[in-house]
Each structure stands twice: as structure tokens, then as C-alpha cells.
Design an enzyme around this catalytic site. Structure first.
Site: not given
Ligand code: ADQ
Length: 470
Positions: A165, A368
Site C-alpha cells: 500500500h 504517499d
Molecule cells: P493511510 O496512510 O492510512 O493508508 P490514506 O490513503 O489517506 O492513508 O487513507 C486514510 C483513510 O483514513 C481515509 O479513508 C480517510 O478518510 C481516513 N481518515 C483520515 N483521517 C481521519 C480522521 N481524522 N477521521 C476519520 N477518518 C480519517 C495507506 C497508504 C496510502 C494508501 C492507503 C490504501 O499510506 O497511501 O492510499 O493505505 O492503500
């Protein structure tokens, strides 16, 4: 049942899907994102989901069943020491920073790697105990990079896939990892290595090419000591329909802003890879150059703390609080706080409604894998009056989302200019950009991702043995 009947039944029944990830969801139907997609795939195909159990005094062999209705769930055991060394240590203080191009943050300890190897080995033994020959095994993420190799060493011949990921590191970053020379061997034990972007595939190619046992065969296929495997990109998506529905139906949380006050929004886990300090400074640069008589935008950053036990995460929290304090100190007025920084986790319905209310989303990581927030923001918009996505070149999402306003988060001037452009963009341009982004977010959604990946993995030809080294 007689053996012939048992064989006939086994032949009729397609294999199960065995998913291994760091965590398994506790809810019967998980709330969203990746865990929901895996839940759906397991519901369809049937199978088993394995994740880490709560750390205890001493680790046990095997798996512990977790009560679940539609498919099976089980945990593997971790000791508290292993949690510190395998999870906080090697996974999150070595692999995470390295794969996000932050070799300067590495804390390399041999004992952490030993714990990582031991946990990967224990999980491999546990899976080998229960896997049937036609089960498909799908490993998730950087916590299990050695797992497939360990499984092969135990004789497992199943189809095994990995999805990473996070970004794939550059060959020069891998030089900082003592185990770097083993990475090709770990990857080659899978049948299919899925990465987020073409950029990641190119980085992996650079590393594999340097390994004398690896030979490129074209089209993402590789030969490693006579055995074939593939490295391809499968950009992850979201459940766009569901998120759009939530955004349209949920009430917007009370923000104490006048209805026409511009709102900029950032939503991230508090992580140094997300570029939050750079984002605050970029917004500060915008405030510095904006006309005193123009509108007064509010930038709401929601960033719940994560991995608090890793020291690099404590440092970023303090740095961010200082940056917000000094920008607010310089620009705030009696009735205006330019930056609002909220550390709470926000329920998905509220988050979706906030995305829809926001005029601009700031998705500006320094590195990311994909970044799902960029896609959620697009899905949440009203197509008739959409907000503007400001996206960093360094998010994996940039490959599919070029219709966003692209920024270099390291360049504060460029950042300030993008905010100004976003806040003054004509309705026609906003609609054009949004329509193009929306098409991709809805087409290549999370169901597309699981389907495409699993179809590819299920087409892998029968297992061929690694040729012994000459
Ligand atoms: P993450 O690093 O966790 O995932 P991301 O893809 O942005 O990053 O996903 C975060 C999720 O958490 C999103 O669905 C977002 O809405 C939710 N979220 C964030 N802050 C929040 C808050 N304060 N309250 C509620 N929900 C919140 C890892 C990788 C990414 C990749 C994903 C999926 O680092 O690059 O996109 O896996 O493969």
C-alpha cells in the site's frame, strides 16, 4: 466420506481466499475503505482473514479463531516484545520511513529485524497448517515482506500475492537497509506483487534489475532462478458511490463560519509522510501574500495522532503545533482563526459532509502510496458546484488525477499560488476539472481494484519450483 468422493468435492469447490493483514476489523461489516473491500471479496469467494492478536506476555504458535458470520477470521499471536520490535521497530521505524524516502529517520537494530523474521515465520507456519492446495493467499503490506518466502521454504505451492500500500523505495534508498540485498528474493517468492503506481513499478524494476538472479521478461514479468513472477500496478480506489451518498445525505457539522466563508480542508493521519508542516507553511505563505481586504479563508486540518510510541511521530506533533501557533499568532484576528487544527478522529458521515462543504482540499503529502482522501474529496463534491483539489506530485493518486491543481509541497511560493488560484477559479473550470477526476474515481473504484487484482492472481499458472542456485 470415501477418498474418491472427498477428492471430487474438493475439485468442485473453488479454493478459498486467505487474506493476511496487520489488523482485522472487529465489526461484522467494516465501515469503509480497504477493509470493506476485503470484507466484500471474502463474502463473495469465502475464506479466512488473518491478522495480529492483542500482544500478550508470550507468543503462541498457530491461529486463534475469531467469531465471525460470513467467513472465518483468526489472529496470530504476538508477544509484547515482538510488538515493540516487529511492529513499532522494524515495520514502522525502518520499513515505513525507508519506503517513504526518509532514510534519515531509520532506527536500525538487528534485534528488530530478528523479531520481524520470527513473526513472519510464525505466521507462515500457521498458514501452512491450514492452507489447502487451491487456496489463494493475499498478503497485505509491508508488515509481511518475508512471509511468502517463508511459506515457500515450508513447501507451500499456492498462488500467493502481495499488495504493497505504500510507495516502493528507490534502489538508492534500499542501500540504507541492511537487509536490502534480500528484497528481490522476498518479492520473487510471490506470484504477483501489486504496487500502487507505475512510478512504484519503475522503482521496483530498478531494484530487481540489480539482482543477478533476476531477469526481466517484459510486461511486468520476471524470472527469478527459473521461476516466474509479476510486478504490476493496481491503483487502489474507494467505494465512490457510497461515499458520495454519505456526503450528500449527512448534515454538515457546525463550524461557526459564515455560510460563504471559504473553507480549506486537510484530513490525514498525523504522519511525517503527509507533509503537514509544509502544508501549514504553504498556507502561511498564502496568508502573507493575500490582499488584506480579500476574503478570510479558514484552513481546517483534521489529523488524529497515530503510532504515538514511535519517537518520530512525537516530534512531528510538536512541530505542527508550533507551526499552527506561529501562523495563527501572525494573522489571527478577534473574529478569525486562520488555521484550525483538530486531533480527533471524525466519523465517516461527518467527514463526507465536511468534504462536500469544503471549497478546497489540501492533499499534499511528501510521499504517499495512493492517498484515499484525494478520491474521497472528489466523490463527495456536488458536480454542479464542486470544490477544488490541490494535490501533491508525490501522492500516488497524482498518476490518475492530473486534472487536480498539482503542487510541489516543498515550494511554499508554488503552494501559495495554487491556493489563490483554487479560491478564484471559475465555476466552468471547477466543473471541468471535477468531471474528469470524478470519472476516474467512480470507474476505478475499490470493487474494480479487488476484482482486477484477484483476477490476475487467479490466472497465474501452476507453481514452478525455484531452480536451485548453481
Ligand atoms: P493511510 O496512510 O492510512 O493508508 P490514506 O490513503 O489517506 O492513508 O487513507 C486514510 C483513510 O483514513 C481515509 O479513508 C480517510 O478518510 C481516513 N481518515 C483520515 N483521517 C481521519 C480522521 N481524522 N477521521 C476519520 N477518518 C480519517 C495507506 C497508504 C496510502 C494508501 C492507503 C490504501 O499510506 O497511501 O492510499 O493505505 O492503500
Amino acid at each position: 466420506m470415501r477418498q474418491a468422493e472427498a477428492d471430487a468435492e474438493a475439485q468442485e469447490k473453488p479454493g478459498r481466499l486467505i487474506v493476511i493483514s496487520n489488523r482485522i476489523p472487529t465489526d461484522e461489516v467494516p465501515a469503509g475503505g480497504l477493509v470493506y473491500a476485503i470484507h466484500e471479496a471474502l463474502n463473495d469467494i469465502g475464506g479466512l482473514w488473518i491478522g495480529a492478536g492483542t500482544p500478550s506476555d508470550e507468543a503462541q504458535e498457530g491461529l486463534t479463531e475469531v467469531k465471525s458470520e460470513a467467513y472465518d477470521k483468526a489472529t496470530f499471536s504476538l508477544s509484547r516484545t515482538e510488538y515493540d520490535r516487529y511492529y513499532l521497530g522494524y515495520s514502522n521505524s525502518v520499513l515505513w520511513p525507508l519506503f517513504h524516502h526518509r532514510a534519515d529517520l531509520l532506527s536500525v537494530y538487528e534485534r528488530d529485524f530478528e523479531a520481524y523474521r520470527e513473526v513472519n515465520r510464525r505466521v507462515a507456519r500457521a498458514v501452512a497448517e491450514i492452507a489447502r492446495p487451491d487456496d489463494m493467499i493475499w498478503i497485505q503490506d509491508y508488515h509481511f515482506l518475508m512471509l511468502a518466502r517463508e511459506m515457500r521454504d515450508l513447501g507451500l505451492k499456492n498462488r500467493i500475492g502481495l499488495f504493497l500500500h505504500i510507495p516502493f523505495p528507490n534502489a538508492s534508498d534500499i542501500l540504507a537497509l541492511p537487509q536490502g540485498p534480500q528484497i528481490a528474493n522476498w518479492l520473487a517468492a510471490h506470484d504477483l506483487v501489486g504496487l500502487q503506481t507505475q512510478r512504484d513499478v519503475a522503482a521496483a524494476r530498478e531494484t530487481l534489475r540489480r539482482d543477478p538472479d533476476c531477469e526481466a521478461m517484459g510486461n511486468g514479468n520476471w524470472l527469478f532462478r527459473g521461476r516466474e513472477f509479476a510486478v504490476l500496478s493496481f491503483p487502489i480506489g474507494i467505494d465512490a458511490e457510497e461515499f458520495a451518498r454519505k456526503a450528500a445525505e449527512s448534515p454538515v457539522p457546525e463550524l461557526q463560519l459564515s455560510p460563504d466563508a471559504p473553507l480549506l480542508l486537510g484530513v490525514d493521519r498525523l504522519d511525517y509522510s503527509k507533509g503537514l508542516v509544509h502544508r501549514f507553511r504553504g498556507f502561511g505563505a498564502y496568508l502573507e501574500q493575500r490582499s488584506q481586504h480579500g476574503t478570510r479563508p479558514t484552513f481546517l486540518q483534521i489529523a488524529p495522532v497515530s503510532r504515538e510510541d514511535v519517537s518520530a511521530y512525537q516530534d512531528i506533533r510538536e512541530e505542527l503545533e508550533r507551526a499552527a501557533g506561529s501562523i495563527n499568532g501572525a494573522y489571527a484576528d478577534l473574529d478569525w482563526t486562520p488555521i484550525r487544527y483538530v486531533r480527533r478522529h471524525v466519523a465517516r458521515e461527518r467527514l463526507a459532509a465536511l468534504f462536500r462543504r469544503a471549497n478546497v482540499a489540501l492533499v499534499t503529502p511528501l510521499a504517499d502510496g495512493m492517498n484515499l482522501v484525494a478520491k474521497e474529496f472528489v466523490a463527495a463534491q456536488n458536480p454542479d458546484d464542486p470544490g477544488v483539489l490541490i494535490l501533491s506530485h508525490f501522492a500516488g493518486a497524482a498518476e490518475q488525477m492530473q486534472a487536480a491543481l498539482m503542487v510541489n509541497p516543498f515550494d511554499h511560493g508554488n503552494f501559495a499560488h495554487a491556493i489563490d488560484r483554487a479560491l478564484h477559479m471559475s465555476l466552468a473550470e471547477r466543473q471541468d476539472r471535477h468531471a474528469s477526476l470524478r470519472e476516474n474515481v467512480f470507474k476505478q473504484d475499490i470493487a474494480w481494484w479487488t476484482r482486477t487484482y484477484l483476477n490476475r492472481l487467479s490466472r497465474v499458472p501452476a507453481y514452478q519450483e525455484d531452480r536451485p542456485r548453481d
